[in-house]
Design a protein around this motif. Sequence first.
Motif, short mmCIF file in Angstrom:
data_model
loop_
_atom_site.label_atom_id
_atom_site.label_comp_id
_atom_site.label_asym_id
_atom_site.label_seq_id
_atom_site.Cartn_x
_atom_site.Cartn_y
_atom_site.Cartn_z
N MET A 90 0.83 -1.20 0.00
CA MET A 90 0.00 0.00 0.00
C MET A 90 0.87 1.26 0.00
O MET A 90 0.65 2.18 -0.79
N LEU A 312 -11.61 2.89 -7.17
CA LEU A 312 -11.17 2.69 -5.79
C LEU A 312 -12.01 1.62 -5.10
O LEU A 312 -11.48 0.72 -4.45
N ASN A 315 -11.45 -1.96 -6.74
CA ASN A 315 -10.16 -2.51 -6.32
C ASN A 315 -10.19 -2.99 -4.88
O ASN A 315 -9.65 -4.04 -4.55
N PHE A 316 -10.83 -2.19 -4.00
CA PHE A 316 -10.96 -2.60 -2.60
C PHE A 316 -11.75 -3.90 -2.50
O PHE A 316 -11.34 -4.85 -1.82
N GLN A 319 -9.96 -7.20 -3.95
CA GLN A 319 -8.81 -7.70 -3.20
C GLN A 319 -9.19 -8.09 -1.77
O GLN A 319 -8.58 -9.00 -1.20
N PHE A 320 -10.20 -7.46 -1.18
CA PHE A 320 -10.71 -7.94 0.10
C PHE A 320 -11.21 -9.37 -0.08
O PHE A 320 -10.91 -10.26 0.73
N THR A 471 -5.30 3.67 -6.98
CA THR A 471 -6.34 2.65 -6.96
C THR A 471 -5.83 1.37 -6.27
O THR A 471 -6.59 0.70 -5.56
N ALA A 474 -6.17 1.55 -2.48
CA ALA A 474 -7.45 1.04 -1.98
C ALA A 474 -7.47 -0.48 -2.01
O ALA A 474 -8.02 -1.13 -1.11
N ALA A 475 -6.86 -1.06 -3.05
CA ALA A 475 -6.81 -2.52 -3.15
C ALA A 475 -6.04 -3.12 -1.98
O ALA A 475 -6.45 -4.14 -1.40
N ARG A 476 -4.91 -2.49 -1.63
CA ARG A 476 -4.10 -3.03 -0.53
C ARG A 476 -4.85 -2.93 0.81
O ARG A 476 -4.75 -3.82 1.65
N ILE A 477 -5.61 -1.83 0.98
CA ILE A 477 -6.41 -1.72 2.20
C ILE A 477 -7.41 -2.86 2.26
O ILE A 477 -7.63 -3.48 3.31
N GLY A 478 -8.03 -3.17 1.11
CA GLY A 478 -8.95 -4.30 1.06
C GLY A 478 -8.27 -5.61 1.38
O GLY A 478 -8.80 -6.44 2.14
#
Length: 524
Positions: A90, A312, A315-316, A319-320, A471, A474-478
Amino acid sequence: MERRALLDSRLEDRDVEEDGDDGEDYEAAITATEYGMFQYWLILIGGFANASDAIEILCVSILLPAAECDLHMTSADKGWLSAMAFIGMMVGGYVWGCLGDIYGRRNTLVISLLVNGISGLASSFVQTFPAFLFLRFVSGLGVGGSIPLVWAYISEFQPPHKRGMALSVIASFWMVGNVLVALIALATIPFNIGFATPNFVYNSWRVFLTICALPALIISILMLWLPESPMFLLLRDRKEEALDVLRKMYAMNTNRSPYTYPIKVLSASGLKVQGDAKLSCWGTFISTVRQTWRQTEALFSRSLIFATVIMLFINFAIQFGYYGLWLWFPELFNRLEQYYNEHPNDKVSVCELTSYHGNDTVVEDPCKDSEGTRVETEALINTLITSIAPLPANVWTILAMDKLGRKFFLVFSMVLSGVAAFGVYFVKSSLDNLILACIFGAVSTMGFNALDCLGAELFPTHLRSTALAVTLLAARIGAILGTITFGYLVDLYCAIPMFLVAAFLICGGCLGIVLPNTTRTALM
């Protein structure tokens, strides 16, 4: 939102844009190089760069059972270990992505691959969990940078009618990385290899980790023989350098003299040109920070905010869902195989098994045994099978991405993978779990491939690396929330993370319907 609105975003920036000038535009120039050996070599190296990232991510989930006792990990620790790589990704994705738009794609990509490989290699030698956790974070910094840069870099060498196919091939190398890491695991982890002293242990899972670090190091060296993106050079007002790269591409593709390349003058008409400034070290730092902020702010301008916000969330969500479940499959397979070896006539669901295991009603602490946690070979074979399962889906996206379109694959994939994730809660046998895991991995792959294409095409060139980085932030946060959620709840309330995965994937897929169409369109 019409694609025309996205094109207008370039006019909102205060930097100087070139008026119409003589010469051919970039899309005509890249098409004139023809398509051949240069692109094939570029795709191969870019593909293995993508595969090396997949190896570094999946290798942690595969070694969890083997490293559990050596590093004294609980289920929550395992969740944090998986999440730490994504925290690094992230941070690294945002920083490296912005630097790629400022200083160039290739050099930034080489450095990020080196950070990934060196820290991954170092992590195989550390003996304590905190040190291991820190080095996996640093490895994530490198992985996070190389992912957006690979897509920005490769896409700018492709003509419009070949871009979807090329990016789908690059995306399919993620599966190659998953297969390679499973094969390396089968060849190392189950065996008693390595050595041990009273103060230092270098056993099979550490050998496995050492081998997994090598692809990133090798690819970083090979990247030195590739040129900088000619589109980036053109945007930096380095037209002669851009023409020189295009001539070399033409010569390699056609076996003709580079001086017979038909384009003599390049036009930057409509593109946002930024000259290179000569600054002191401190001035360079301040300028970089300011440019990074301006690049990020531009993504939320009036004409880009709709596409940015939608990307965003998607992507979240993807990957979540994907990493929340996928990184725990090796652990779940290992528990399942151990249970069925001891209770061959029973049939349990994944959630019944994790509750049973987590309550420790029968299973004793495996770390009390001198051999530690047993890694079932069958579980590693299952991991290999699930890694190969996306092959038909990858082939389909390669052949049909430019025909059926990015939005079709994104929506179809995320909705179907959400249904598959929901079904994991109900299966009752090891075979059923394996089949559903294969389906989940295969259909998720199509969504990732489509999202990779959209991420590279929705945004103008001067913002492309930054857009991919934001973007992916946001994916890494997910991914972080997904892996931590599973780590804390898989032994307690297993149904909750399963249903969350399904809900996010289905909602994200439905939201993809409103995105603009980018299939077979020129890069902005």
